[in-house]
Design a protein around this motif. Structure first.
Motif, PDB file in Angstrom:
ATOM      1  N   GLY A   4       0.936  -1.147   0.048  1.00 42.46           N
ATOM      2  CA  GLY A   4       0.063   0.054  -0.250  1.00 42.46           C
ATOM      3  C   GLY A   4       0.971   1.121  -0.170  1.00 42.46           C
ATOM      4  N   LYS A   5       0.205   2.392  -0.372  1.00 46.18           N
ATOM      5  CA  LYS A   5       1.074   3.557  -0.187  1.00 46.18           C
ATOM      6  C   LYS A   5       1.582   3.732   1.205  1.00 46.18           C
ATOM      7  N   GLY A   6       2.981   4.418   1.435  1.00 46.22           N
ATOM      8  CA  GLY A   6       3.506   4.640   2.670  1.00 46.22           C
ATOM      9  C   GLY A   6       2.501   5.472   3.546  1.00 46.22           C
ATOM     10  N   GLY A   7       2.463   4.863   4.716  1.00 43.62           N
ATOM     11  CA  GLY A   7       1.588   5.204   5.815  1.00 43.62           C
ATOM     12  C   GLY A   7       0.276   5.022   5.829  1.00 43.62           C
ATOM     13  N   THR A   8      -0.262   4.336   4.838  1.00 34.92           N
ATOM     14  CA  THR A   8      -1.808   4.154   4.811  1.00 34.92           C
ATOM     15  C   THR A   8      -2.007   2.954   6.017  1.00 34.92           C
ATOM     16  N   GLY A   9      -1.184   2.224   6.597  1.00 34.35           N
ATOM     17  CA  GLY A   9      -1.194   1.371   7.565  1.00 34.35           C
ATOM     18  C   GLY A   9      -1.085  -0.160   7.273  1.00 34.35           C
ATOM     19  N   LYS A  10       0.194  -0.339   6.371  1.00 32.97           N
ATOM     20  CA  LYS A  10       0.434  -1.664   5.958  1.00 32.97           C
ATOM     21  C   LYS A  10       0.932  -2.294   7.121  1.00 32.97           C
ATOM     22  N   THR A  11       1.795  -1.919   7.962  1.00 26.74           N
ATOM     23  CA  THR A  11       2.301  -2.643   9.203  1.00 26.74           C
ATOM     24  C   THR A  11       1.111  -3.104  10.129  1.00 26.74           C
ATOM     25  N   THR A  12       0.143  -2.194  10.406  1.00 26.47           N
ATOM     26  CA  THR A  12      -0.810  -2.416  11.243  1.00 26.47           C
ATOM     27  C   THR A  12      -1.801  -3.216  10.523  1.00 26.47           C
ATOM     28  N   GLY A  35      13.489  -3.493   8.328  1.00 27.02           N
ATOM     29  CA  GLY A  35      14.554  -3.104   9.634  1.00 27.02           C
ATOM     30  C   GLY A  35      13.942  -1.987  10.323  1.00 27.02           C
ATOM     31  N   ARG A  36      12.831  -1.664  10.593  1.00 27.96           N
ATOM     32  CA  ARG A  36      12.117  -0.667  11.198  1.00 27.96           C
ATOM     33  C   ARG A  36      11.798  -1.054  12.500  1.00 27.96           C
ATOM     34  N   GLN A  37      11.575  -2.367  12.778  1.00 27.00           N
ATOM     35  CA  GLN A  37      10.964  -2.932  14.118  1.00 27.00           C
ATOM     36  C   GLN A  37       9.273  -2.248  14.376  1.00 27.00           C
ATOM     37  N   VAL A 215      -9.495  -0.970   2.805  1.00 19.95           N
ATOM     38  CA  VAL A 215      -9.729   0.339   2.909  1.00 19.95           C
ATOM     39  C   VAL A 215      -9.673   0.718   4.460  1.00 19.95           C
ATOM     40  N   ASN A 216      -8.504   1.635   4.710  1.00 17.48           N
ATOM     41  CA  ASN A 216      -8.046   1.735   6.228  1.00 17.48           C
ATOM     42  C   ASN A 216      -8.788   3.245   6.754  1.00 17.48           C
ATOM     43  N   MET A 217      -8.874   3.148   7.997  1.00 23.82           N
ATOM     44  CA  MET A 217      -9.111   4.631   8.757  1.00 23.82           C
ATOM     45  C   MET A 217     -10.098   5.213   7.872  1.00 23.82           C
ATOM     46  N   PRO A 290     -12.176   0.748  10.415  1.00 20.20           N
ATOM     47  CA  PRO A 290     -12.482   2.155  10.913  1.00 20.20           C
ATOM     48  C   PRO A 290     -11.200   2.967  11.289  1.00 20.20           C
ATOM     49  N   LEU A 291     -11.405   4.163  11.418  1.00 23.16           N
ATOM     50  CA  LEU A 291     -10.329   5.021  11.852  1.00 23.16           C
ATOM     51  C   LEU A 291     -10.465   4.926  13.414  1.00 23.16           C
ATOM     52  N   LEU A 292      -9.320   4.559  14.150  1.00 22.47           N
ATOM     53  CA  LEU A 292      -9.472   4.598  15.443  1.00 22.47           C
ATOM     54  C   LEU A 292      -9.111   5.860  16.019  1.00 22.47           C
ATOM     55  N   GLU A 294      -8.387   7.257  18.721  1.00 22.00           N
ATOM     56  CA  GLU A 294      -7.054   7.526  19.559  1.00 22.00           C
ATOM     57  C   GLU A 294      -5.822   6.736  18.913  1.00 22.00           C
ATOM     58  N   GLY A 295      -5.640   6.331  17.936  1.00 20.35           N
ATOM     59  CA  GLY A 295      -4.754   5.802  17.305  1.00 20.35           C
ATOM     60  C   GLY A 295      -4.597   4.199  17.541  1.00 20.35           C
ATOM     61  N   VAL A 296      -3.681   3.565  17.187  1.00 17.58           N
ATOM     62  CA  VAL A 296      -3.671   2.170  17.002  1.00 17.58           C
ATOM     63  C   VAL A 296      -2.740   1.665  18.457  1.00 17.58           C
ATOM     64  N   ASP A 297      -3.284   1.366  19.266  1.00 21.95           N
ATOM     65  CA  ASP A 297      -2.281   0.706  20.390  1.00 21.95           C
ATOM     66  C   ASP A 297      -2.604  -0.919  20.280  1.00 21.95           C
ATOM     67  N   GLN A 303      -8.977  -4.801  17.980  1.00 17.02           N
ATOM     68  CA  GLN A 303     -10.174  -4.479  17.762  1.00 17.02           C
ATOM     69  C   GLN A 303     -10.139  -4.437  16.060  1.00 17.02           C
ATOM     70  N   LEU A 304      -9.082  -3.929  15.505  1.00 23.55           N
ATOM     71  CA  LEU A 304      -8.961  -4.119  14.026  1.00 23.55           C
ATOM     72  C   LEU A 304      -9.127  -5.609  13.628  1.00 23.55           C
ATOM     73  N   SER A 305      -8.346  -6.422  14.262  1.00 23.82           N
ATOM     74  CA  SER A 305      -8.511  -7.681  13.876  1.00 23.82           C
ATOM     75  C   SER A 305      -9.839  -8.450  13.889  1.00 23.82           C
TER      76      SER A 305
HETATM   77  N1  LIG Z   1      -7.447   2.215  11.642  1.00 22.00           N
HETATM   78  C1  LIG Z   1      -6.306   3.025  11.953  1.00 22.00           C
HETATM   79  N2  LIG Z   1      -6.948   4.247  12.830  1.00 22.00           N
HETATM   80  C2  LIG Z   1      -6.159   5.037  13.314  1.00 22.00           C
HETATM   81  N3  LIG Z   1      -4.804   5.044  13.118  1.00 22.00           N
HETATM   82  C3  LIG Z   1      -4.221   4.270  12.222  1.00 22.00           C
HETATM   83  C4  LIG Z   1      -5.034   2.991  11.698  1.00 22.00           C
HETATM   84  N4  LIG Z   1      -4.167   2.424  10.995  1.00 22.00           N
HETATM   85  C5  LIG Z   1      -2.886   2.720  11.105  1.00 22.00           C
HETATM   86  N5  LIG Z   1      -3.144   3.881  12.056  1.00 22.00           N
HETATM   87  C6  LIG Z   1      -1.839   4.844  12.235  1.00 22.00           C
HETATM   88  O1  LIG Z   1      -1.279   5.125  11.109  1.00 22.00           O
HETATM   89  C7  LIG Z   1       0.099   5.340  11.197  1.00 22.00           C
HETATM   90  C8  LIG Z   1       0.777   4.521  10.064  1.00 22.00           C
HETATM   91  O2  LIG Z   1       0.378   3.133  10.179  1.00 22.00           O
HETATM   92  P1  LIG Z   1       1.394   2.059   9.699  1.00 22.00           P
HETATM   93  O3  LIG Z   1       2.720   2.176  10.474  1.00 22.00           O
HETATM   94  O4  LIG Z   1       0.934   0.803   9.972  1.00 22.00           O
HETATM   95  O5  LIG Z   1       1.474   2.240   8.211  1.00 22.00           O
HETATM   96  P2  LIG Z   1       2.548   1.991   7.156  1.00 22.00           P
HETATM   97  O6  LIG Z   1       1.831   1.730   5.772  1.00 22.00           O
HETATM   98  O7  LIG Z   1       3.055   0.507   7.561  1.00 22.00           O
HETATM   99  O8  LIG Z   1       3.612   3.066   7.128  1.00 22.00           O
HETATM  100  P3  LIG Z   1       5.231   3.045   6.587  1.00 22.00           P
HETATM  101  O9  LIG Z   1       5.071   3.195   4.854  1.00 22.00           O
HETATM  102  O10 LIG Z   1       5.718   3.943   7.143  1.00 22.00           O
HETATM  103  O11 LIG Z   1       5.584   1.669   6.762  1.00 22.00           O
HETATM  104  C9  LIG Z   1       0.565   4.550  12.433  1.00 22.00           C
HETATM  105  O12 LIG Z   1       0.643   5.766  13.325  1.00 22.00           O
HETATM  106  C10 LIG Z   1      -0.725   4.069  12.852  1.00 22.00           C
HETATM  107  O13 LIG Z   1      -1.060   3.828  14.273  1.00 22.00           O
END
Ligand SMILES: Nc1ncnc2c1ncn2[C@@H]1O[C@H](COP(=O)(O)OP(=O)(O)OP(=O)(O)O)[C@@H](O)[C@H]1O
Ligand SMILES: Nc1ncnc2c1ncn2[C@@H]1O[C@H](COP(=O)(O)OP(=O)(O)OP(=O)(O)O)[C@@H](O)[C@H]1O
Ligand SMILES: [Mg+2]
Ligand SMILES: [Mg+2]
Lengths: 315, 464
Positions: A4-12, A35-37, A215-217, A290-292, A294-297, A303-305
């Motif tokens: 996915g595009k950078g920052g869209t939530g791939k890791t999450t 290598g970003r842990q 589709v995230n957030m 959904p967009l959480l 308070e961010g993802v802890d 909850q997302l799973s």
């Molecule tokens: N559903 C969500 N609701 C709220 N925040 C989210 C959600 N999904 C991801 N985030 C937040 O968005 C940010 C980016 O998520 P994540 O690191 O998973 O993206 P990524 O695609 O892996 O980024 P990168 O391209 O930098 O590797 C993080 O701060 C994460 O906590």
């Protein structure tokens, strides 16, 4: 593969998917390659070593293991295996040879990373069953994913025999098989959606299996445009009165700003609708998270799973 | 959002009006609005009389559209429609988009005579290097900046930085690539004979032979030969990659250069911004300030989220979904717009409507077996489910407005918290906020609006 595009939530999303599958009783391996842990951060554990580690046990009895693949270590392992270098391997590393090899030939790096993941996919236990039911990779972003996976092409300019070459062949067989799917994470915004469409076209062009769109957030739609339009028109006094009835003081001053916010919202909703239409054109199964707010802890991750499971992930 | 007293306001107009300002670098982590900020500043500075060139690095090519140019390429193009702002007469705006391969090629052509240049351009290793190694884009951005500065045709150069996870890459990647190409290892590898004569090199040579042998087996002998040819050709041509990278780096430290760090009011982006700010200080590179982009505001801050929600509850009690979670979808019932619900069949909150049909674990529902309506071609994807009239009563409307407001206020509070954390760490950094426009930025007018906000002259998001 989760891209996915950078920052869209791939890791999450990769992590949530691993948890969702574990909850169905599966053994899953979650792999990271940059290598970003990011996985360790998400699961609130210490940095992952180059070694498979159990990081979560799901209520369904399944387990999530995690592995941070390190290209240098993987290359040293290969050299060790094929050329029995002994301590010379370390000397190579010290002199910068490993860094050199993976820099001048980026394909080498990718083969090592995908190779390690494919090895985990094929690995069997003593009893003969697969060691992992699923291997999920937090993969590079859409802009690089096709090159990353199309390792055969990438190493085409390299040696025509030897471990790297053989490895590339084996990797390609797994990646192009129905066992693999590349899922793309996006937001309902123009650029990520465009990148998703481009990514899908590229992957398809390279004969790589595209899975689904996630589709995230996704933000809730609280009011529809029609309501907004009607409110903005002749109903201001009515709204002011209703606000007062509900116990809101200073209602008269609030109507205009509230309606402005509603108009912004309506505009966003309509932009999002266009993006959904563009995504639908891809004709891929889709999921929404959904967009959480308070961010993802860790709790948010569960909850997302759960959300993914509700929508029936079993791929 | 009122700007708290602890943060200094960033004043952009004095910066762009000052003839001593020659280079402005917009940096920040991925997707925060670097390109947009660079373009908006360019338009503003030109309309205030400067002769500006904006060097953008935007593979998405959206900037060309907003500037009304069909396509931007590696040559500065004049932007039409730049108007004087009344006080000063208009300057000029040129814009260009970095093409790293072109820049690299031109660079080779400028330094080598025809035949030799051809040999380098045809070298397979050169081709993969110029098409994009880690750091090539940053290296070439710096190179281009150096060239533009040397031409001296513009009195202000505004530089956008490449999309990258970390803003620091812009500073570090060129040197990293330069060091690699000039590195000891690569030199040893390509010139073992030369080194062999020196005392003490014998031992190394044994190691080198083994190493080239192993690398040769791994990578193929051809690639190593290509690298060798390339490096020796480049080496005689000019003073080395690293030297070159160091020279442009110094340009960034020179008086007349100012950095603007762009960030979104989110934890990750601001953490990156803080790293970057610290790094600039270490390198003695002048930071003009922080642009906090896509900030939300409200003109009804006097009404708190809690009160708004309570009032909404009185007017139209929320039907919570079975899985109410407090964090996610606040009001499924109100969510009657959009394609998401276009499958329509589900009376429940419809999360399952997207399940792929092939999922064995999932209980089949009618929508699933038809592979969900919105995936098939003929489905009326854009059809909206017209909300039942009940939603249009004054109570429902007002409750909707109140819930929207509550959501907005929660966003504001979160952004304020993240921002306060930054200000506490770096109270010395001047800050300006740019609100999130509801749509994308598409044209000159949009860029002007952003420019007004950058100058603090925009409509304040959190009025009174
Ligand atoms: N559903 C969500 N609701 C709220 N925040 C989210 C959600 N999904 C991801 N985030 C937040 O968005 C940010 C980016 O998520 P994540 O690191 O998973 O993206 P990524 O695609 O892996 O980024 P990168 O391209 O930098 O590797 C993080 O701060 C994460 O906590
Ligand atoms: N204040 C704003 N309000 C609304 N949309 C904005 C705003 N600023 C930027 N955008 C939009 O956000 C998107 C990303 O902006 P932009 O391309 O400028 O970011 P960037 O930092 O250059 O990204 P990259 O790291 O990918 O180069 C664009 O679609 C742009 O139109
Ligand atoms: Mg990630
Ligand atoms: Mg950009």
């Amino acid at each position: 593969m989760v891209s996915g595009k950078g920052g869209t939530g791939k890791t999450t999303v990769a992590a949530a998917l691993a948890l969702a599958l574990a909850t169905e009783g599966k053994r899953t391996l979650l792999v990271e390659v940059e290598g970003r842990q990011g996985i360790a951060q998400l699961f609130e554990t210490e940095a992952l070593p180059y070694e498979e580690r159990k990081i979560a046990v799901a209520s369904g009895g399944g387990e999530v293991f995690a592995l941070a693949i390190d290209a240098e270590r993987a290359l040293l392992d290969y050299l060790q295996m094929f050329y029995k270098l002994g301590s010379a391997g370390r000397a190579l590393k010290k002199l910068g040879a490993i860094d050199f090899a993976t820099t001048i030939a980026p394909g080498v790096r990718d083969v090592l990373l995908t190779g390690k993941a494919c090895e985990a996919v094929r690995r069997r236990t003593k009893q003969g069953s697969y060691a992992y039911d699923y291997v999920i990779m937090d993969a590079p972003p859409t802009g690089r994913i096709t090159r990353f996976l199309n390792v055969n092409d990438e190493v085409a300019g390299l040696a025509k025999f030897g471990p790297i070459y053989n490895q590339a062949q084996a990797v390609m067989r797994v990646l192009k098989s129905p066992q693999t799917a590349v899922h793309l994470v996006t937001l309902l915004e123009e650029m990520p959606v465009q990148e998703t469409a481009d990514g899908v076209a590229e992957l398809r062009g390279a004969d790589l299996p595209v899975g689904s769109v996630i589709v995230n957030m996704v933000r809730p739609h609280l009011l529809d445009e029609q309501a907004v339009n009607s409110a903005a028109g002749d109903r201001r006094t009515e709204i002011a009165k209703t606000l007062t009835t509900a116990g809101v003081s200073g209602a008269a001053k609030l109507v205009t700003p509230l309606l402005e916010q509603a108009a912004d919202h309506a505009q966003r909703v309509s932009l999002e609708r266009e993006q959904r239409v563009a995504l639908n054109r891809l004709e891929l199964p889709s999921y929404e998270l959904p967009l959480l707010s308070e961010g993802v802890d860790l709790a948010g991750l569960y909850q997302l799973s759960k959300e993914l499971r509700k929508q029936g992930t079993g791929t | 959002m009122t700007v708290d007293a602890s943060a200094k306001p960033l004043e952009v107009d004095p910066l762009i009006d000052d003839p001593a300002t020659r280079i402005i670098v917009c940096c920040g982590s991925g997707g925060v609005g670097k390109t947009t900020t660079a373009a908006a500043l360019g338009v503003r500075a030109a309309e205030r009389g400067r002769h500006v060139v904006v060097l953008t690095i935007d593979p998405a090519r959206r900037l060309a559209q907003s500037l009304g140019i069909d396509s931007l390429d590696n040559t500065p193009r004049r932007v039409k429609g730049i108007e004087g702002d009344g006080e000063s007469s208009a300057g000029q705006l040129h814009a260009m988009m970095l093409d790293m391969k072109r820049t690299f090629d031109e660079f080779v052509e400028a330094h080598a005579d025809g035949e030799r240049a051809r040999a380098i351009l045809d070298n397979p290793f050169y081709q993969s290097l110029s098409a994009g190694f880690a750091g090539t884009q940053e290296y070439m951005a710096m190179e281009k900046l150096g060239q533009l500065r040397a031409r001296d045709e513009w009195d202000l150069i505004i530089v956008d930085t490449p999309p990258s996870r970390s803003a620091l890459d812009f500073l570090d990647a060129p040197k990293r690539l330069g060091s690699f190409l000039d590195g000891k290892f690569i030199k040893l590898l390509v010139t073992p004979a030369k080194m062999g004569g020196r005392a003490g090199m014998k031992f190394l040579n044994v190691g080198m032979t083994m190493m080239t042998g192993t690398l040769g087996k791994l990578l193929g002998g051809q690639l190593l030969r290509d690298v060798q040819t390339f490096v020796s050709a480049m080496d005689t041509m000019f003073g080395g990659f690293r030297t070159r990278a160091d020279a442009t780096y110094r340009l960034l430290q020179a008086p007349g250069t100012a950095f603007l760090v762009v960030a979104a009011p989110e934890r990750d982006a601001l953490r990156e911004a803080a790293y970057f700010v610290e790094r600039l200080a270490e390198e003695e590179m002048p930071l003009a300030g922080l642009v906090l982009n896509r900030v939300h505001g409200s003109r009804a801050v006097q009404l708190s989220a809690e009160r708004a929600l309570a009032a909404a509850e009185i007017l139209a009690p929320e039907i919570t979904s079975e899985n109410s979670d407090g964090g996610g979808i606040v009001d499924q019932r109100g969510g009657k717009t959009g394609v998401r619900e276009a499958t329509g069949a589900s009376p429940e909150p419809p999360p399952v409507s997207h399940a792929p049909a092939h999922n064995p674990q999932h209980e089949k529902t009618p929508q699933d077996t038809v592979r969900t309506a919105h995936q098939s071609d003929d489905a009326p994807v854009t059809t909206e489910v017209v909300p039942p009239p009940a939603d249009h009563t004054a109570e429902h409307l007002t409750a909707g407005l109140l819930r929207l407001h509550a959501e907005r206020m929660q966003v504001l509070a979160r952004e304020q918290r993240t921002r306060d954390r930054f200000t506490a760490l770096h109270p010395e950094v001047a800050v300006v906020q740019v609100t999130a426009l509801p749509g994308d930025v598409h044209d000159l007018a949009g860029l002007r609006a952003i420019g007004d906000q950058l100058a603090g002259a925009g409509e304040s998001p959190a009025a009174p």
